[in-house]
Each structure stands twice: as C-alpha cells, then as structure tokens.
Design a protein around this motif. Sequence first.
Motif, PDB file in Angstrom:
ATOM      1  N   SER A   1       3.099   2.899  -1.990  1.00 46.82           N
ATOM      2  CA  SER A   1       3.166   3.887  -3.072  1.00 46.82           C
ATOM      3  C   SER A   1       1.857   4.672  -3.182  1.00 46.82           C
ATOM      4  N   PHE A   2       0.726   4.032  -2.938  1.00 44.81           N
ATOM      5  CA  PHE A   2      -0.574   4.704  -2.923  1.00 44.81           C
ATOM      6  C   PHE A   2      -0.603   5.705  -1.764  1.00 44.81           C
ATOM      7  N   TYR A   3      -0.152   5.258  -0.596  1.00 37.13           N
ATOM      8  CA  TYR A   3      -0.089   6.122   0.586  1.00 37.13           C
ATOM      9  C   TYR A   3       0.788   7.344   0.319  1.00 37.13           C
TER      10      TYR A   3
ATOM     11  N   LEU B   1      -2.694  12.098  -8.420  1.00 30.37           N
ATOM     12  CA  LEU B   1      -2.373  10.901  -7.646  1.00 30.37           C
ATOM     13  C   LEU B   1      -1.727   9.833  -8.515  1.00 30.37           C
TER      14      LEU B   1
ATOM     15  N   GLN C   1       0.814  -1.216   0.000  1.00 32.98           N
ATOM     16  CA  GLN C   1       0.000   0.000   0.000  1.00 32.98           C
ATOM     17  C   GLN C   1       0.852   1.272   0.000  1.00 32.98           C
TER      18      GLN C   1
ATOM     19  N   VAL D   1      -6.016   4.179   2.002  1.00 32.65           N
ATOM     20  CA  VAL D   1      -5.393   3.004   1.379  1.00 32.65           C
ATOM     21  C   VAL D   1      -5.874   1.698   2.002  1.00 32.65           C
TER      22      VAL D   1
ATOM     23  N   GLN E   1       2.070   8.476  -8.008  1.00 35.53           N
ATOM     24  CA  GLN E   1       2.334   7.055  -7.829  1.00 35.53           C
ATOM     25  C   GLN E   1       3.343   6.546  -8.861  1.00 35.53           C
TER      26      GLN E   1
ATOM     27  N   LYS F   1      -7.372  12.992  -9.283  1.00 35.25           N
ATOM     28  CA  LYS F   1      -7.025  11.638  -9.727  1.00 35.25           C
ATOM     29  C   LYS F   1      -5.747  11.618 -10.550  1.00 35.25           C
TER      30      LYS F   1
ATOM     31  N   SER G   1      -6.796   0.813  -4.796  1.00 38.13           N
ATOM     32  CA  SER G   1      -6.077   1.577  -5.810  1.00 38.13           C
ATOM     33  C   SER G   1      -6.694   2.964  -5.962  1.00 38.13           C
ATOM     34  N   VAL G   2      -5.993   3.817  -6.698  1.00 37.92           N
ATOM     35  CA  VAL G   2      -6.522   5.148  -7.007  1.00 37.92           C
ATOM     36  C   VAL G   2      -7.833   5.010  -7.771  1.00 37.92           C
TER      37      VAL G   2
ATOM     38  N   GLU H   1       6.740   4.757  -7.655  1.00 40.25           N
ATOM     39  CA  GLU H   1       6.934   3.326  -7.884  1.00 40.25           C
ATOM     40  C   GLU H   1       8.269   3.060  -8.586  1.00 40.25           C
TER      41      GLU H   1
END
Length: 278
Positions: free
Chosen positions: A179-181, A236, A177, A207, A240, A233, A212-213, A244
């Motif tokens: 990279s989303f965070y 984000l 989680q 997250v 990400q 969006k 996912s986004v 990543e």
Amino acid sequence: MNKLLLVDGSNLLFQMFYGMPSRILNHKGKPIWGILGFIGALLKMMNHIQPTHILVLFDGEHENTRTELYPEYKANRIDYSAIPEEETPFFQLNDIYRALSYLNIKFKEITDNETDDYIASYVAKYEKQISIVIASWDSDYFSLISKNVSILRYRGKKSYLCDIPYLQNKLGIVPKQYSFYKALVGDASDHIKGIHKIGPISAARIVNSYSSVEELYLNLENDPQKQLLQNQKEKLLLNQKLIEFQNTLLVPYGLDELYYKNKEIRTIEVLKAISVLA
C-alpha cells in the motif's frame, strides 16, 4: 488440505464480457457471452484450485465511501447509464446468479463498502484456519498475500498464482509494503495519481528504506528523491488510505456455509439447466 476460493465476481465478469473473442447470442437472440465466459472460467478455476470452500462476491450499485475522501476516486470508470442495458455486463448478471445457485455456490452482491474490503475481511478472519486463493486481476490484493494467501490470475491455460516470491521478483517488495508502494506510484485503474516522476524502481527503494510515510518524511532531508517528495506527505497519506482495505467487516457467510463438494460438470450443462441454452 482445505482451501477457500474467494472470487472477485465483478472483476471476472468484466474480464469475460470484454475479453471474449466473439459476441455470442442464444437461440432467442439474447446476449450470453458474459455468462458463458464467466461460468466456463469459474469451473476451470475450480478444477485447477480444487477448493473445499468457495464464495463469489460482486460489487453492487451504491455510494462509495472512498469518494468522500477523494471525489476523483474511480471517476475514470465507464458511465453505463448512457449505454443500452443489453450492451453492458450487468445485463447478464442475473443469469450468472442463477447459474451459481444451480451450482450451489454461495454468492453475494455487496451493497456497502467494496468487494475488496469484504475479501480482505475474509482473509483477516480465516487465513490462519484455511489456505485462501483470491481470484482477481486487481493488483490491490497483493497486499493480502501471505504464506497462506495467494492470488490467482486467470488466463485459461496461462493462469498463474501470485505469492510472496512472485511479488518480490516482480516489484522488489513484500506484501506489507504494497500500500505504501502503490501510494507512491498511484493506481490508474482507480484514478489515484501517484507522485510525479516516482516510478516502480524509486518506489521500491523508498519502501525498502522506510517503514512508513511518516518515517520517510522524518528522514526526507537525506533522501535522493527529496525534491520530488517535498510537500507530498498529505497526498501520500490520502493515497494510502484509499488503497488500504477495511478488513474488519462482518462477513455475510461463515466458513462452514461455504463448503463445496467439487463435482465434474460442464458449462453447457449449467447453461441448459437455467434455460440460457436450448
């Protein structure tokens, strides 16, 4: 048990260069505190981790592909071209390379992508074959943590390992989680701006609620942070992508080439052997 120590060399160099309590010169007046700190720290890490394999990777000077996606990426870093060379960490780098060669430790200066991407590629390639410890203070590596991968944060006797329970206790999330965070909260060290007013607690809730986004925005109407997240969006997704790792790169050394027979050796012996100390 076999263990691979992957050292983020540039991260360690900067930590030692700027973290040493005094500016040490050798008998010729040459600055050596960076190499002294680097080799001393590396030997202590090795004594603590007891690796059977080791690799040190450094970031070289080259165009960063992530700046093509986001020109402000790492734009907050120091411009060393305006500083006398002997006052920069890089002035002591060649001596560090010579010391690593003396120790028979493999190292590589990365001339494409970033050190992070190569470390991620080593993890992807070898984590099922060998236990891996990544030595760095770069929090981006949290996304690589697994049952067989941990992060060493070196701080002398106060050094510690970051594993899955550490990440759960610290941030309330699991490695996949991360990279989303981080896309939500941003990364000041890389000049990546997060979502305004979304802090660690809100990001952890998000997250843990959405995988996912894309899933977040499919359910945005019912999310408590709807007002903050509207029209974010694309930001984000870009964040990400910047965060990543590219983990499919061709690694410079195979695992068999990184074997290291640990031996007792002192920092001063290494520096004398490469003529840094008299």
